[in-house]
Motif scaffolding. Structure first.
Motif, PDB file in Angstrom:
ATOM      1  N   TYR A  54      35.435  49.888  45.729  1.00 48.04           N
ATOM      2  CA  TYR A  54      35.559  50.889  44.661  1.00 48.04           C
ATOM      3  C   TYR A  54      36.887  50.716  43.924  1.00 48.04           C
ATOM      4  CZ  TYR A  54      35.266  55.481  42.394  1.00 48.04           C
ATOM      5  OH  TYR A  54      35.199  56.503  41.477  1.00 48.04           O
ATOM      6  N   ALA A  55      37.982  50.550  44.668  1.00 50.26           N
ATOM      7  CA  ALA A  55      39.296  50.354  44.042  1.00 50.26           C
ATOM      8  C   ALA A  55      39.302  49.095  43.181  1.00 50.26           C
ATOM      9  CB  ALA A  55      40.378  50.280  45.111  1.00 50.26           C
ATOM     10  N   ALA A  56      38.692  48.015  43.688  1.00 50.89           N
ATOM     11  CA  ALA A  56      38.634  46.760  42.924  1.00 50.89           C
ATOM     12  C   ALA A  56      37.829  46.945  41.641  1.00 50.89           C
ATOM     13  CB  ALA A  56      38.041  45.653  43.784  1.00 50.89           C
ATOM     14  N   MET A  57      36.709  47.669  41.739  1.00 57.95           N
ATOM     15  CA  MET A  57      35.879  47.923  40.561  1.00 57.95           C
ATOM     16  C   MET A  57      36.654  48.717  39.514  1.00 57.95           C
ATOM     17  SD  MET A  57      32.450  50.257  40.240  1.00 57.95           S
ATOM     18  CE  MET A  57      33.471  51.736  40.127  1.00 57.95           C
ATOM     19  N   VAL A  65      41.472  42.672  34.518  1.00 59.49           N
ATOM     20  CA  VAL A  65      41.984  41.562  35.315  1.00 59.49           C
ATOM     21  C   VAL A  65      41.180  41.503  36.613  1.00 59.49           C
ATOM     22  CG1 VAL A  65      44.019  40.625  36.498  1.00 59.49           C
ATOM     23  CG2 VAL A  65      44.289  41.826  34.332  1.00 59.49           C
ATOM     24  N   LEU A  66      41.017  40.313  37.141  1.00 67.19           N
ATOM     25  CA  LEU A  66      40.243  40.170  38.368  1.00 67.19           C
ATOM     26  C   LEU A  66      40.833  40.989  39.507  1.00 67.19           C
ATOM     27  CD1 LEU A  66      39.359  36.366  38.402  1.00 67.19           C
ATOM     28  CD2 LEU A  66      37.788  38.281  38.100  1.00 67.19           C
ATOM     29  N   ALA A  67      39.953  41.646  40.241  1.00 71.41           N
ATOM     30  CA  ALA A  67      40.329  42.388  41.440  1.00 71.41           C
ATOM     31  C   ALA A  67      39.229  42.176  42.459  1.00 71.41           C
ATOM     32  CB  ALA A  67      40.509  43.867  41.135  1.00 71.41           C
ATOM     33  N   GLU A  68      39.602  42.118  43.731  1.00 71.46           N
ATOM     34  CA  GLU A  68      38.629  41.776  44.768  1.00 71.46           C
ATOM     35  C   GLU A  68      38.896  42.570  46.024  1.00 71.46           C
ATOM     36  OE1 GLU A  68      36.888  37.754  46.987  1.00 71.46           O
ATOM     37  OE2 GLU A  68      38.331  37.592  45.361  1.00 71.46           O
ATOM     38  N   ALA A  69      37.825  42.889  46.738  1.00 70.80           N
ATOM     39  CA  ALA A  69      37.927  43.525  48.051  1.00 70.80           C
ATOM     40  C   ALA A  69      37.859  42.453  49.125  1.00 70.80           C
ATOM     41  CB  ALA A  69      36.803  44.538  48.248  1.00 70.80           C
ATOM     42  N   GLU A 201      27.900  49.216  43.245  1.00 64.07           N
ATOM     43  CA  GLU A 201      28.281  48.176  44.212  1.00 64.07           C
ATOM     44  C   GLU A 201      29.079  48.723  45.397  1.00 64.07           C
ATOM     45  OE1 GLU A 201      30.495  43.819  44.506  1.00 64.07           O
ATOM     46  OE2 GLU A 201      30.544  44.947  42.628  1.00 64.07           O
ATOM     47  N   PRO A 202      30.131  49.547  45.179  1.00 66.08           N
ATOM     48  CA  PRO A 202      30.852  50.065  46.353  1.00 66.08           C
ATOM     49  C   PRO A 202      29.950  50.854  47.287  1.00 66.08           C
ATOM     50  CG  PRO A 202      32.058  50.516  44.314  1.00 66.08           C
ATOM     51  CD  PRO A 202      30.691  50.053  43.921  1.00 66.08           C
TER      52      PRO A 202
END
Length: 627
Positions: A54-57, A65-69, A201-202
């Protein structure tokens, strides 16, 4: 072990209300303001991994900017350069599992961009560990509910809510749509294929977590289009014991309907829908999934809150594997880190270039170790004072920096400070040191344009009354024309030979202002001025008369330390001196401006590292560095 899942669900409204009332400014700044152009990695285990997604989304949507879990082990396998160059957010409700603690230890070891932890129990092991590492930001408050049962429930809702509030702002309030209708749900299948869109998704990850951890069924995850690339074949062979869970928001409703219309009519589908299309939609879906999990548990005769844990489960959870990870992330040489800061990771492919800079770094360290220095010159912001707004306007130096400088002063060292700022820096030093030391301290105000011994700040008044440079005025007027102040909240401060631009600008807005200033200088052929960037502002100066080098009377016997040594930085000129060290950004010059602090050590920590590797005898400084 655990507690009834149904009982936990009754506490969710009060948990949401608590989270809505929390101050999340520090979390919001970390995620959406500080270094927002930098990739983000969110690290968590078990139920917290859903919150990481959720934070990455949210980060991807807000920052572009790209973010990933990642799980902690995934972070370690990602490698040192990913850890070093990405913002790291560590999520753990209890803050005590070994995996997150190990991940934090590696983050501290390598990261040079920014880290933060979010936990929900004060005095937890993560908080205790981070007492040693003040550079890692922390958000920690006591969640009012008791510890979760076997599955993450109230802690997960709280984390989702805190993250959403950080993204949406102070007016945030959790919204809900129509409740999930449990009556028509087909709870017979044991295999579930979860289809989702962006906001779902999360929640899809949370379904996988809860169904697997409570042994309620298996879950395969797919977005709606990837389902069309072979995932659908599962139902051709396993239709009798399988079901689709469709997470649906208004954004992908048409896609979801058309996708599911292609499937045979006898393939069961459970719809979990929300009418919201904002980040709150994920929370709405999450709450509905909790209801689904509770109903599924009742159908299975399994309480998801206390499903029973086998003995080998405890062995797996408590497995001590930290030493094994040293094979994944072995220690690296300070020399390699220093060269990496100069060239970037891609340069490792050019063996000749890497060897050239490695030899140059060794020569540089040997040379400054042989030298003798009577003075030490510092930049201020980012070098002697932290970059955040609170530290910048603190009425004095922090204790560690003050004590380190005091040892130098007691041994007769002359200290020079070159700063883009004015009187506030002098006040900071006067509040930090006894008057007997003032004659040993010289401050070059306004990027060296006005060098004064500490205590002579009254002379600044006369300097500031000098006529404002006409080229600086021309640039100021042209900037207002090209980028009106109604578009970007920048502020001008005219200082004779310097025009400072500050204000509440995002990094993107600041970059735009900087680029436009450079274009104006080129377009109008303003040959007498240059624009320098600092950690908090930019200064346009009359470069023939303004330079931080002006406060350095003898470059060969002055050790220089700054933080912004790259070519656009306001420390660039000062760090062209033969004996110059950076605590952050460096130039490409192989002869100077090296950052030889250990991996993960930046800013004030790097300043202290450098000072601690100096010896002083009768006012003469000798360096004792190794790479």
């Amino acid at each position: 072990m655990g507690k009834p899942f149904k009982d936990e669900l009754t506490n969710i409204p009060s948990t949401i209300q608590w989270a809505e009332q929390q101050d999340v400014n520090s979390l919001s700044n970390f995620l959406f303001s500080e270094n927002k152009e930098t990739p983000l990695i969110c690290i968590g285990s078990g139920g917290s991994l859903s919150a990481c997604h959720y934070a990455a989304m949210l980060s991807r949507q807000r920052n572009g900017v790209l973010a990933e879990a990642m799980t902690p082990l995934q972070l370690m396998y990602a490698g040192k350069e990913i850890i070093r160059g990405s913002k790291l957010l560590f999520l753990s409700a209890s803050g005590k599992n070994k995996d997150i603690l190990n991940a934090i230890k590696y983050g501290v070891k390598y990261n040079e961009v920014g880290m933060m932890s979010l936990t929900l129990r004060k005095g937890n092991p993560t908080e205790e560990l981070l007492q040693q590492y003040p550079k890692v930001q922390r958000w920690c408050e006591d969640i009012p509910t008791e510890k979760d049962g076997f599955l993450a429930t109230n802690s997960l809702v709280a984390t989702f809510t805190l993250l959403c509030k950080a993204a949406v702002g102070s007016k945030f309030k959790v919204q809900s749509s129509k409740p999930l209708n449990l009556e028509p749900l087909n709870l017979e299948p044991w295999n579930f294929l979860v289809l989702y869109g962006a906001l779902g998704e999360p929640v899809a990850w949370d379904i996988e977590s809860k169904l697997t951890e409570a042994a309620l069924g298996s879950a395969l995850l797919s977005d709606y289009r990837n389902f069309g690339h072979g995932r659908h074949h599962w139902f051709a062979k396993n239709k009798n014991n399988s079901c689709i869970i469709a997470l649906v928001t208004p954004v992908e409703k048409e896609l979801a309907d058309k996708t599911l219309a292609c499937m045979p009519a006898d393939v069961p589908v459970i719809y979990i829908e929300t009418e919201l299309d904002t980040p709150q939609a994920s929370i709405d879906l999450l709450l509905k999934v909790f209801g689904f999990v509770n109903a599924l548990g009742e159908a299975r005769g399994i309480d998801p809150g206390r499903p029973g844990v086998p003995s080998y489960g405890r062995l797996l959870y408590n497995l001590d594997y930290f030493k094994l990870t040293n094979r994944i992330l072995p220690n690296e040489k300070t020399l390699d880190v220093a060269v990496l800061r100069k060239l970037g990771i891609a340069a490792k492919e050019n063996t000749s270039l890497w060897e050239y800079y490695s030899k140059a770094c060794k020569r540089f360290v040997q040379r400054i170790n042989r030298g003798s220095y009577s003075k030490i010159a510092f930049d201020y912001d980012g070098t002697l004072s932290a970059k955040d707004h609170k530290s910048r306007f603190k009425n004095g130096l922090c204790d560690d920096i003050r004590d380190a400088l005091l040892q130098l002063l007691d041994n007769g060292v002359q200290i020079v400070v070159a700063t883009g700022r004015g009187k506030s820096v002098g006040d900071s030093f006067k509040n930090s040191f006894d008057r007997k030391y003032w004659q040993q301290i010289k401050i070059g105000y306004y990027n060296g344009a006005c060098p004064l011994t500490l205590g002579e700040e009254d002379k600044l008044k006369a300097w500031k009354k000098m006529p404002f440079d006409p080229e600086l005025k021309q640039l100021e007027e042209e900037l207002k024309h090209r980028l009106p102040e109604t578009c970007v909240q920048y502020q001008f401060e005219e200082r004779s030979l310097q025009l400072s631009i500050e204000g509440k600008m995002t990094p993107e807005e600041s970059q735009m202002v900087y680029d436009i200033c450079r274009e104006i200088i080129w377009d109008k052929q303003l040959k007498g001025i240059r624009v320098w960037r600092s950690s908090h502002s930019m200064d346009i100066v009359v470069y023939r008369e303004v330079s931080k080098l002006q406060v350095i009377e003898d470059k060969n016997h002055t050790l220089c330390i700054g933080d912004y040594g790259s070519v656009e930085g306001n420390d660039y000129e000062m760090l062209t001196s033969p004996a110059s060290l950076s605590v952050d950004r460096v130039s490409k010059n192989a002869d100077c401006c090296w950052n030889i602090a250990p991996s993960g050590v930046t800013g004030l920590d790097a300043t202290l590292y450098y000072i601690n590797h100096l010896t002083v005898t009768d006012g003469v400084i000798k360096c004792k560095f190794n790479v």
